[in-house]
Design an enzyme around this catalytic site. Sequence first.
Site, PDB file in Angstrom:
ATOM      1  N   ARG A 224       7.684  -2.116 -20.897  1.00  0.00           N
ATOM      2  CA  ARG A 224       7.344  -3.534 -21.038  1.00  0.00           C
ATOM      3  C   ARG A 224       5.896  -3.864 -20.672  1.00  0.00           C
ATOM      4  NH1 ARG A 224      11.346  -8.193 -18.933  1.00  0.00           N
ATOM      5  NH2 ARG A 224      10.437  -7.783 -16.907  1.00  0.00           N
TER       6      ARG A 224
ATOM      7  N   ASN B 250      11.183   0.159  -8.955  1.00  0.00           N
ATOM      8  CA  ASN B 250      10.687  -1.204  -9.116  1.00  0.00           C
ATOM      9  C   ASN B 250       9.727  -1.477  -7.973  1.00  0.00           C
ATOM     10  OD1 ASN B 250      10.028  -3.810  -9.374  1.00  0.00           O
ATOM     11  ND2 ASN B 250      12.098  -4.626  -9.414  1.00  0.00           N
TER      12      ASN B 250
ATOM     13  N   GLU C  11      -5.067  -8.541  22.297  1.00  0.00           N
ATOM     14  CA  GLU C  11      -4.072  -7.591  21.785  1.00  0.00           C
ATOM     15  C   GLU C  11      -4.719  -6.230  21.523  1.00  0.00           C
ATOM     16  OE1 GLU C  11      -1.168 -10.770  19.427  1.00  0.00           O
ATOM     17  OE2 GLU C  11      -2.349  -9.358  18.266  1.00  0.00           O
TER      18      GLU C  11
ATOM     19  N   HIS D   7      -4.773  -6.911   6.511  1.00  0.00           N
ATOM     20  CA  HIS D   7      -5.854  -6.075   5.991  1.00  0.00           C
ATOM     21  C   HIS D   7      -7.079  -6.900   5.574  1.00  0.00           C
ATOM     22  CE1 HIS D   7      -3.637  -2.049   5.623  1.00  0.00           C
ATOM     23  NE2 HIS D   7      -3.020  -2.817   6.482  1.00  0.00           N
TER      24      HIS D   7
ATOM     25  N   GLY E 106       0.839  -1.200   0.000  1.00  0.00           N
ATOM     26  CA  GLY E 106       0.000   0.000   0.000  1.00  0.00           C
ATOM     27  C   GLY E 106       0.872   1.247   0.000  1.00  0.00           C
ATOM     28  N   SER E 107       1.997   1.175   0.703  1.00  0.00           N
ATOM     29  CA  SER E 107       2.928   2.311   0.717  1.00  0.00           C
ATOM     30  C   SER E 107       3.429   2.591  -0.694  1.00  0.00           C
ATOM     31  CB  SER E 107       4.137   2.004   1.612  1.00  0.00           C
ATOM     32  OG  SER E 107       3.709   1.648   2.894  1.00  0.00           O
TER      33      SER E 107
ATOM     34  N   SER F 219      -4.247  -1.380   0.222  1.00  0.00           N
ATOM     35  CA  SER F 219      -3.171  -2.262   0.702  1.00  0.00           C
ATOM     36  C   SER F 219      -3.710  -3.680   0.838  1.00  0.00           C
ATOM     37  CB  SER F 219      -2.688  -1.773   2.073  1.00  0.00           C
ATOM     38  OG  SER F 219      -1.944  -2.787   2.720  1.00  0.00           O
TER      39      SER F 219
HETATM   40  C1  LIG Z   1      -3.776   4.706   5.793  1.00  0.00           C
HETATM   41  C2  LIG Z   1      -2.656   3.781   5.396  1.00  0.00           C
HETATM   42  N1  LIG Z   1      -1.917   4.097   4.312  1.00  0.00           N
HETATM   43  C3  LIG Z   1      -0.907   3.301   3.896  1.00  0.00           C
HETATM   44  C4  LIG Z   1      -0.606   2.129   4.557  1.00  0.00           C
HETATM   45  C5  LIG Z   1       0.539   1.297   4.074  1.00  0.00           C
HETATM   46  O1  LIG Z   1       0.165   0.042   3.582  1.00  0.00           O
HETATM   47  P1  LIG Z   1       1.267  -1.125   3.491  1.00  0.00           P
HETATM   48  O2  LIG Z   1       1.452  -1.646   4.875  1.00  0.00           O
HETATM   49  O3  LIG Z   1       0.652  -2.145   2.582  1.00  0.00           O
HETATM   50  O4  LIG Z   1       2.512  -0.548   2.948  1.00  0.00           O
HETATM   51  C6  LIG Z   1      -1.345   1.769   5.693  1.00  0.00           C
HETATM   52  C7  LIG Z   1      -1.021   0.520   6.405  1.00  0.00           C
HETATM   53  O5  LIG Z   1      -1.771  -0.043   7.137  1.00  0.00           O
HETATM   54  C8  LIG Z   1      -2.397   2.613   6.118  1.00  0.00           C
HETATM   55  O6  LIG Z   1      -3.130   2.328   7.210  1.00  0.00           O
END
Ligand SMILES: Cc1ncc(COP(=O)(O)O)c(C=O)c1O
Length: 427
Positions: free
Chosen positions: A247, A274, A358, A216, A83-84, A211
């Site tokens: 590509r 990448n 937790e 998740h 997700g990042s 993500s």
């Molecule tokens: C709001 C938000 N953005 C981005 C991310 C990043 O996702 P990832 O952990 O897949 O890199 C998260 C992770 O939980 C998130 O809560």
Amino acid sequence: MVSPFDEVRESVRRYCEANHDFSFDPEQPIVRLHEPTFGADEISAALECMLTTQVTMGPKVKGFEREFAGHFGWSDGIMVNSGSSANLLALATLSNPAFADRLKRGDEVIVPALSWSTTVWPVVQMGLIPVMVDLDPATLNIDPAQIESAIGPRTRAVMIVPVYGNPCDMDAITDICERHGLILIEDCCEALGATYDQRPVGQFGAVGTFSFYYSHHMTTLEGGICVTNDPEFAELGRILRAHGWIRETENRQSWIDKYPDIDPRFLFVNTGFNLRATELQGAMGSVQLPKLAGFVETRRSNAAWFRRELDKFERVLEFQDETPKGHHSWFGFPIRIRPNADFTVADICTHLNRANIETRPIIAGNIARQPAMKTIEHRVYGDLPHADHVMRNGFAFGNHQAIDEAARAYIVDHISSFMAERQIGAA
Ligand SMILES: Cc1ncc(COP(=O)(O)O)c(C=O)c1O
């Protein structure tokens, strides 16, 4: 016909049946923040990629992108390794010289103070300035009134986060973006399965991100996706995802025609990263996607139950309200301790943790207070009292697909016993 994989599938099925029971065990109670959403089918799908040795990004990733985009109604999906990375690709694409009316260095992007680190870092990494604004204490989402007040002469975009899967007030936010000519980016990394006014989150702006991290709503272990209805954005995103290479592009031939003197197999038309996902991730995604609606339904019915059962402690606990017109997908169950309570968040979490329940902070609290911000050029709008309150007094416990009636009752019993010890009665 017997497939060469049948034997492998059968062994995996037997292994999972014998070893993968993630349901709540009253004899050995433990409620984790997350339990795996994947099982024998996903493991077999990934193993088949390994066995065929077709592991790097190819038809499985492409197939999953089409299924995901088609399922929710986008024209394009660009799968990446987290997700990042989806957030990074979104910002990099919008900032690239090849993007019409791109974001330029020094432009401001309004972000919620209650957000994840990699909501904000890609903004910074593109030379843009994040402007942190406070949240609406009812929904925990970015407050549209604060967005509007924070707009300055250099503001070009708004990046929102539907917190824990609660859709933002999209009527107000899209109206602000239209009136001020701002690009809208939706970081929906914790909101898969949520909708606003019947439309999936991530469909209201230029680009949405999701993500598929292990914890998740559905997973490809690590993984993520950028979704858009703009084919030009998508084509550029595919180039930047993989080295600046043509590509994986849809219009590969037009690039080749444009540069006939360069070997078309190694033609680079832009910069890039990448960020590719693997075939294993694409294959797992295709198995997970049909299960998503069921997972979200379990989260929703558990959240409704938690709210009903815990409302009696409303004098000392604050809950997250579902946004009007929103269909929340409940990534977890966030709670804040009210300022008048005579106990701290540490007190209640210690009590729950001792019972093997937790807990965690709500996202990462107020991101403006994280030490990393000292190294970053940014602007803070106002004092952010609500995000600070979340950071100091907020916590969440798991609310996932494996939480059943016994697990949720166990959680509520332990919150009730904590209140009883402090002689806090029902309201
Ligand atoms: C709001 C938000 N953005 C981005 C991310 C990043 O996702 P990832 O952990 O897949 O890199 C998260 C992770 O939980 C998130 O809560």
